[in-house]
Design a protein around this motif. Structure first.
Motif, mmCIF file in Angstrom:
data_model
loop_
_atom_site.group_PDB
_atom_site.id
_atom_site.type_symbol
_atom_site.label_atom_id
_atom_site.label_comp_id
_atom_site.label_asym_id
_atom_site.label_seq_id
_atom_site.Cartn_x
_atom_site.Cartn_y
_atom_site.Cartn_z
ATOM 1 N N THR A 267 36.279 44.704 39.730
ATOM 2 C CA THR A 267 35.842 43.742 39.478
ATOM 3 C C THR A 267 34.668 43.057 38.974
ATOM 4 O O THR A 267 34.266 43.107 37.584
ATOM 5 C CB THR A 267 36.883 42.492 39.912
ATOM 6 O OG1 THR A 267 38.941 43.273 39.198
ATOM 7 C CG2 THR A 267 36.501 41.259 38.799
ATOM 8 N N THR B 116 44.005 44.027 31.774
ATOM 9 C CA THR B 116 43.314 42.888 32.383
ATOM 10 C C THR B 116 44.203 42.741 33.939
ATOM 11 O O THR B 116 45.354 41.945 33.899
ATOM 12 C CB THR B 116 42.558 41.996 32.462
ATOM 13 O OG1 THR B 116 41.805 40.908 32.966
ATOM 14 C CG2 THR B 116 43.660 40.704 31.375
ATOM 15 N N ASP C 143 38.692 44.043 43.533
ATOM 16 C CA ASP C 143 37.676 43.486 43.782
ATOM 17 C C ASP C 143 35.896 44.066 43.320
ATOM 18 O O ASP C 143 35.513 42.715 42.644
ATOM 19 C CB ASP C 143 37.879 41.763 44.821
ATOM 20 C CG ASP C 143 38.462 41.136 45.393
ATOM 21 O OD1 ASP C 143 39.133 40.993 44.591
ATOM 22 O OD2 ASP C 143 39.100 41.082 46.190
ATOM 23 N N LYS D 215 32.392 43.204 35.180
ATOM 24 C CA LYS D 215 31.665 42.358 35.079
ATOM 25 C C LYS D 215 30.182 42.588 34.794
ATOM 26 O O LYS D 215 29.538 41.506 34.215
ATOM 27 C CB LYS D 215 31.834 40.991 35.927
ATOM 28 C CG LYS D 215 32.821 39.870 35.956
ATOM 29 C CD LYS D 215 33.302 38.662 36.835
ATOM 30 C CE LYS D 215 34.694 38.119 36.527
ATOM 31 N NZ LYS D 215 34.625 36.650 37.685
ATOM 32 N N THR E 71 42.668 40.612 36.622
ATOM 33 C CA THR E 71 41.892 39.790 37.045
ATOM 34 C C THR E 71 41.201 38.369 36.103
ATOM 35 O O THR E 71 39.855 37.807 36.656
ATOM 36 C CB THR E 71 40.467 40.416 37.775
ATOM 37 O OG1 THR E 71 40.007 41.322 36.831
ATOM 38 C CG2 THR E 71 41.611 40.931 39.382
ATOM 39 N N SER E 72 41.138 38.626 34.385
ATOM 40 C CA SER E 72 40.402 37.520 33.818
ATOM 41 C C SER E 72 41.457 36.229 34.260
ATOM 42 O O SER E 72 42.464 36.467 34.737
ATOM 43 C CB SER E 72 40.874 38.041 32.536
ATOM 44 O OG SER E 72 39.742 39.150 31.963
ATOM 45 N N VAL F 8 37.400 39.640 32.573
ATOM 46 C CA VAL F 8 36.396 40.770 33.387
ATOM 47 C C VAL F 8 37.566 42.026 31.979
ATOM 48 O O VAL F 8 38.307 42.132 31.887
ATOM 49 C CB VAL F 8 37.487 40.575 34.224
ATOM 50 C CG1 VAL F 8 37.098 42.566 34.969
ATOM 51 C CG2 VAL F 8 37.140 39.644 35.903
#
Ligand SMILES: *Cc1c(COP(=O)(O)O)cnc(C)c1O
Length: 373
Positions: free
Chosen positions: A251, A115, A248, A255, A117-118, A282
């Protein structure tokens, strides 16, 4: 972590980035580096490449990430670094683990292979430890063929990484071509519905030596040693730059897909992992625990539903006594072994559309399958 930071120190693989961080932290031959069981052999391989000893910490009961209580027990006088892992994108308990590391004055490294972006309490993973590393292989959130990055949150360590980095070379041209060929073949051929045939093909080709598999033989080959002094290839760097532009969007997609699995999969056959409220995972793949895994996965293969099994051992893909080659004694981490026997995961990547979500959900919920079985 700003995405620009990921482009500064790029290496041949994620494990090479880990080795660079450990060296930068002054970890030396004979020192112990703690990591969690329920991991990939890449991690102990990175540790052993600099002559350090991997020491295994169990995961939380029924969980995927390092257990703070067991970390406290395992820290010893020769422990010189701790590697925590955000398995499948579910953040580890960074607050608690970070506090223990600080109390003992031991540097903390975040394994962000799963990950970028978590978040935990709104803050990005990779920003809690002294350093973090990333990987860009096929099963990872950003795929460029092969590669990894190191990021440091410490000025002195950043300077050491920069000095050290001047001694790294690019991968040989043949290896770059091989990687490029694999990258394009995968881009063209992979969809959730082609997962199973591609997997057999990959295994056949790598065991025949036609392509390079994901795992080196640690002690027996000369190639890994040289690989641990290599940067990421130029083509991979350009792909990384491009992929990070759409991070983005990627991500948001992951999600949404994970959210659908989370709300739509309702069956006694599998259990969802619990996600504490302060965590914003994420998922690079959506993890579930299955009691009758062998049978379930066999039926998934027949129904052409992508369900992966990793890590199926405490240090994937090593089994039995082979685990001792990376310092893992079978039975040492019972929670990790319990999870490894039950874990399955569903894809969340860009190729997963509504139709694939529906098929996976129906399959798991036990709706009549398209194929008999
Ligand atoms: C894939 C992976 C790595 C690094 O893999 P490389 O092949 O060296 O890029 C590290 N940690 C975990 C948990 C991984 O899954």
């Amino acid at each position: 972590m700003v995405t620009k930071d990921l482009e500064r120190f790029t290496y041949f693989r994620g494990r090479v980035a880990l080795a660079a961080i450990l060296r930068g932290l002054g970890v030396r031959s004979g020192d112990e580096v703690l990591l969690q069981a329920f991991t990939c052999v890449a991690v102990p391989e990175g540790i052993m490449s600099i002559g350090a000893r991997p020491g295994y910490v169990d995961v939380e009961a029924g969980g995927l990430n390092m257990d703070p209580a067991d970390l406290e027990d395992k820290i010893g006088s020769s422990t010189k670094a701790i590697v925590i892992q955000h398995s499948f994108g579910l953040p580890a308990d960074v607050m608690h683990l970070g506090r223990i590391a600080r109390e003992h004055g031991i540097p903390l490294i975040e394994d962000c292979a799963h990950t970028l972006t978590s978040r935990v309490e709104g803050r990005l993973v990779g920003s809690f430890g002294d350093a973090a590393f990333y990987s860009y292989e096929a099963a990872k959130p950003v795929f460029v063929g092969i590669g990894g990055s190191a990021v440091s949150n410490d000025e002195q360590l950043t300077k050491r990484l920069a000095d050290d980095y001047t001694q790294y070379e690019g991968p040989p041209a043949v290896a770059q071509l091989e990687t490029a060929a694999m990258f394009h073949a995968y881009q063209i051929a992979y969809r959730p519905s082609t997962y199973w045939p591609l997997r057999s093909l990959f295994r056949t080709l790598s065991s025949a030596g036609v392509i390079r598999g994901n795992y080196n033989k640690i002690a027996s080959s000369e190639r890994p040693a040289a690989d641990f002094r290599r940067r990421m290839g130029g083509l991979q760097q350009r792909l990384l730059y491009r992929e990070l532009q759409s991070l983005d969007t990627q991500t948001a997609h992951r999600k949404r897909v994970a959210g659908e699995y989370q709300s739509l999969i309702r069956t006694g056959r599998v259990t969802h992992l619990s996600v504490p409220a302060r965590m914003e995972p994420v998922f690079s793949r959506y993890p579930l625990l299955a009691e009758n895994r062998t049978e379930l996965v066999e039926r998934a293969r027949e129904a052409r539903v992508e369900i992966a099994i990793f890590y199926d051992t405490a240090v994937h893909p090593l089994e039995g006594s082979a685990l001792r080659t990376v310092g893992y004694e079978p039975g040492l981490c019972p929670n990790a072994e319990w999870t490894a026997e039950r874990i399955i995961s569903l894809p969340t990547g860009p190729r997963v559309g509504n139709e694939q979500i529906r098929r996976a959900v129906n399959f798991l919920n036990g709706a009549p399958a398209a194929t008999p079985g």
